[in-house]
Design a protein around this motif. Structure first.
Motif, PDB file in Angstrom:
ATOM      1  N   ARG A  47      -0.550  -7.072   5.048  1.00 40.53           N
ATOM      2  CA  ARG A  47      -1.722  -6.266   5.364  1.00 40.53           C
ATOM      3  C   ARG A  47      -2.757  -7.129   6.064  1.00 40.53           C
ATOM      4  O   ARG A  47      -2.771  -8.347   5.921  1.00 40.53           O
ATOM      5  CB  ARG A  47      -2.343  -5.699   4.086  1.00 40.53           C
ATOM      6  N   ALA A  51      -7.707  -4.744   5.145  1.00 42.40           N
ATOM      7  CA  ALA A  51      -6.993  -3.804   4.274  1.00 42.40           C
ATOM      8  C   ALA A  51      -6.899  -4.350   2.854  1.00 42.40           C
ATOM      9  O   ALA A  51      -7.022  -3.603   1.875  1.00 42.40           O
ATOM     10  CB  ALA A  51      -5.599  -3.524   4.825  1.00 42.40           C
ATOM     11  N   TYR A  81      -2.206   0.103  -1.655  1.00 44.89           N
ATOM     12  CA  TYR A  81      -1.585  -0.801  -0.685  1.00 44.89           C
ATOM     13  C   TYR A  81      -1.819  -0.248   0.707  1.00 44.89           C
ATOM     14  O   TYR A  81      -1.386   0.866   1.019  1.00 44.89           O
ATOM     15  CB  TYR A  81      -0.077  -0.958  -0.942  1.00 44.89           C
ATOM     16  N   ASN A  82      -2.506  -1.031   1.528  1.00 47.14           N
ATOM     17  CA  ASN A  82      -2.834  -0.609   2.887  1.00 47.14           C
ATOM     18  C   ASN A  82      -3.563   0.725   2.882  1.00 47.14           C
ATOM     19  O   ASN A  82      -3.342   1.581   3.730  1.00 47.14           O
ATOM     20  CB  ASN A  82      -1.581  -0.545   3.764  1.00 47.14           C
ATOM     21  N   ARG A 167       4.818  -2.988   3.272  1.00 45.39           N
ATOM     22  CA  ARG A 167       4.972  -2.769   4.724  1.00 45.39           C
ATOM     23  C   ARG A 167       6.224  -3.537   5.124  1.00 45.39           C
ATOM     24  O   ARG A 167       6.195  -4.742   5.354  1.00 45.39           O
ATOM     25  CB  ARG A 167       3.728  -3.284   5.446  1.00 45.39           C
TER      26      ARG A 167
END
Length: 247
Positions: A47, A51, A81-82, A167
């Protein structure tokens, strides 16, 4: 780490289990005690630094607001998350489940919510300790896997269900899922991934492990509740998380 709004009687047992899980993982501790350690974690995270800061703020604000709303009537864990939020734990009824989602949706910078809350009595300390140990085992297995970057994954466990966030490429998603399913005590794996291509990772300065081109993104069987309407009916693979329960 995910913010748990446990709202019931506090105990040192979950903290001890959490610290044990951190030791099992063989990586950064769950409680980062210094600026240098924090800088290393931020540098290895997929990230952006913005973020990461937003995710911390989202978890803190959401936990505070949920605590104000529910007191000791619910056990809710928040993981961001993100800027995509996962809600897990137990609430007293369906109305409380929807209320929790609405509360979190109003927190600044939240892009979407995956609401996995269940209507049930709060889980026992024994169950939560078992979940924490499972999380540690999954993290440790990711560290041991030479074809994965362990810091690319966020792991949350509730009632034996493992939630994977991150991600990652489609190949990494499949590999991580396969590893998690083999851990003792895991009842189910739910993937909440933002699928990207190896080229997208390289463009952001990350060398993906494995080197092979990724397979097509797995089909989505559930979708996060968007805080704002999506821009297109078929967003590109990297635009949001892919939620796929794996039994």
């Amino acid at each position: 780490m995910n913010r748990a709004v446990s709202f019931s009687r506090l105990s040192l047992l979950p903290l001890a289990a959490a610290l044990l899980a951190g030791a099992l993982a063989g990586c950064a501790p769950l409680i980062v005690g210094g600026a240098a350690a924090g800088a290393v974690m931020m540098a290895s995270d997929r990230r952006s630094s913005g973020a990461q800061v937003d995710d911390e703020a989202i978890e803190l604000r959401a936990a505070s607001r949920l605590s104000d709303a529910f007191g000791d009537r619910a056990h809710i864990a928040i993981a961001s998350y993100n800027r995509q939020v996962l809600l897990t734990g137990e609430v007293p009824n369906d109305a409380a489940k929807q209320q929790a989602e609405q509360i979190v949706s109003r927190v600044d910078n939240v892009r979407g919510i995956v609401n996995e809350l269940v209507v049930a009595l709060p889980s026992s300390l024994t169950q939560r300790s078992s979940d924490t140990l499972i999380t540690g085992e999954v993290r440790a297995s990711f560290v041991d896997a030479s074809d994965l970057q362990a810091n690319a994954f966020r792991v949350v466990t509730q009632r034996g269900v493992v939630y994977l966030m991150g991600r990652v490429t489609a190949r990494e998603a499949e590999r991580a899922t396969s590893i998690a399913r083999q851990i003792a005590g895991v009842q189910r794996v739910v993937r909440i991934f933002e699928i990207v291509t190896p080229d997208e990772l390289r463009a952001s300065g990350i060398t993906p492990p494995g080197g092979a081109a990724s397979a097509p993104a797995p089909a989505s069987t559930a979708t996060p509740a968007p805080v704002t309407p999506p821009a297109a009916a078929e967003p590109p693979a990297s635009a949001g998380p892919v939620v796929t329960p794996v039994r």
